[in-house]
Design a protein around this motif. Structure first.
Motif, PDB file in Angstrom:
ATOM      1  N   PHE A   1       0.830  -1.205   0.000  1.00 20.22           N
ATOM      2  CA  PHE A   1       0.000   0.000   0.000  1.00 20.22           C
ATOM      3  C   PHE A   1       0.866   1.257   0.000  1.00 20.22           C
ATOM      4  O   PHE A   1       0.628   2.191  -0.772  1.00 20.22           O
ATOM      5  CB  PHE A   1      -0.940  -0.006   1.208  1.00 20.22           C
ATOM      6  N   VAL A   2       1.884   1.294   0.861  1.00 20.40           N
ATOM      7  CA  VAL A   2       2.749   2.471   0.960  1.00 20.40           C
ATOM      8  C   VAL A   2       3.504   2.694  -0.346  1.00 20.40           C
ATOM      9  O   VAL A   2       3.580   3.821  -0.855  1.00 20.40           O
ATOM     10  CB  VAL A   2       3.724   2.338   2.157  1.00 20.40           C
ATOM     11  N   VAL A   3       4.065   1.629  -0.897  1.00 18.25           N
ATOM     12  CA  VAL A   3       4.796   1.753  -2.165  1.00 18.25           C
ATOM     13  C   VAL A   3       3.852   2.239  -3.259  1.00 18.25           C
ATOM     14  O   VAL A   3       4.210   3.137  -4.045  1.00 18.25           O
ATOM     15  CB  VAL A   3       5.466   0.407  -2.543  1.00 18.25           C
ATOM     16  N   ASP A   4       2.684   1.668  -3.338  1.00 20.82           N
ATOM     17  CA  ASP A   4       1.715   2.091  -4.350  1.00 20.82           C
ATOM     18  C   ASP A   4       1.324   3.558  -4.152  1.00 20.82           C
ATOM     19  O   ASP A   4       1.204   4.313  -5.121  1.00 20.82           O
ATOM     20  CB  ASP A   4       0.484   1.197  -4.298  1.00 20.82           C
ATOM     21  N   PHE A   5       1.138   3.955  -2.911  1.00 20.19           N
ATOM     22  CA  PHE A   5       0.781   5.340  -2.607  1.00 20.19           C
ATOM     23  C   PHE A   5       1.884   6.283  -3.080  1.00 20.19           C
ATOM     24  O   PHE A   5       1.618   7.300  -3.742  1.00 20.19           O
ATOM     25  CB  PHE A   5       0.557   5.485  -1.093  1.00 20.19           C
ATOM     26  N   ILE A   6       3.130   5.958  -2.786  1.00 20.57           N
ATOM     27  CA  ILE A   6       4.273   6.799  -3.188  1.00 20.57           C
ATOM     28  C   ILE A   6       4.390   6.843  -4.710  1.00 20.57           C
ATOM     29  O   ILE A   6       4.567   7.910  -5.299  1.00 20.57           O
ATOM     30  CB  ILE A   6       5.570   6.289  -2.540  1.00 20.57           C
ATOM     31  N   VAL A   7       4.275   5.675  -5.353  1.00 21.99           N
ATOM     32  CA  VAL A   7       4.368   5.609  -6.808  1.00 21.99           C
ATOM     33  C   VAL A   7       3.269   6.446  -7.441  1.00 21.99           C
ATOM     34  O   VAL A   7       3.517   7.200  -8.405  1.00 21.99           O
ATOM     35  CB  VAL A   7       4.331   4.158  -7.305  1.00 21.99           C
ATOM     36  N   ASN A   8       2.054   6.373  -6.945  1.00 24.79           N
ATOM     37  CA  ASN A   8       0.948   7.161  -7.495  1.00 24.79           C
ATOM     38  C   ASN A   8       1.204   8.666  -7.326  1.00 24.79           C
ATOM     39  O   ASN A   8       0.923   9.456  -8.233  1.00 24.79           O
ATOM     40  CB  ASN A   8      -0.375   6.764  -6.865  1.00 24.79           C
ATOM     41  N   TRP A   9       1.719   9.082  -6.184  1.00 19.88           N
ATOM     42  CA  TRP A   9       2.023  10.497  -5.974  1.00 19.88           C
ATOM     43  C   TRP A   9       3.154  10.960  -6.894  1.00 19.88           C
ATOM     44  O   TRP A   9       3.104  12.069  -7.422  1.00 19.88           O
ATOM     45  CB  TRP A   9       2.371  10.786  -4.504  1.00 19.88           C
TER      46      TRP A   9
END
Length: 134
Positions: free
Chosen positions: A120-128
């Motif tokens: 979730f955190v990696v996906d959140f960072i990648v999306n930002w």
């Protein structure tokens, strides 16, 4: 994120199937052991009946009653022994199955939860990052 979650789901399914295979093996072995004990028990009961029939019946009066009493007492004691052994085997089997579940499921649950959070955190960072760059 989808790829990361798929990996988590795959690992979780593999561990769960391994647990089920271990538990199935334990259950099979336990069934075989209990079946063997029950077979020995039935053989013992046949032996008890055989002693009563072949030994006690031809003895004279006071001895035949004593023989019947001794045979019945010993047979009941052995029956209790077989019941105790069967109960112990079943309890040990259930304990092993529970320990397998606990010792594997708890660490796996912690691992999967941490892995999902990381995804979730990696996906959140990648999306930002994608939003900022785009």
């Amino acid at each position: 994120m989808l790829r990361c979650m798929r990996v988590v789901d795959f690992v979780e399914r593999q561990v769960l199937s391994a647990i089920e295979a271990i538990i199935e093996t334990v259950e099979t072995v336990c069934r075989e052991v209990v079946t063997q004990i029950e077979e020995w028990h039935s053989r013992w009961e046949e032996s008890c009946e055989s002693v009563r029939r072949n030994v006690c019946t031809w003895l004279p009066w006071p001895l035949d009653a004593l023989c019947n009493w001794v045979t019945e007492t010993v047979c009941k004691m052995v029956e209790v022994f077989f019941s105790i052994i069967t109960t112990i085997v079943k309890t040990v089997c259930e304990t092993i199955k529970s320990l397998v579940r606990i010792l594997i499921l708890i660490p796996m649950t912690i691992f999967v939860t941490v892995f999902r959070i990381v995804c979730f955190v990696v996906d959140f960072i990648v999306n930002w990052v994608k939003i900022i760059i785009a």
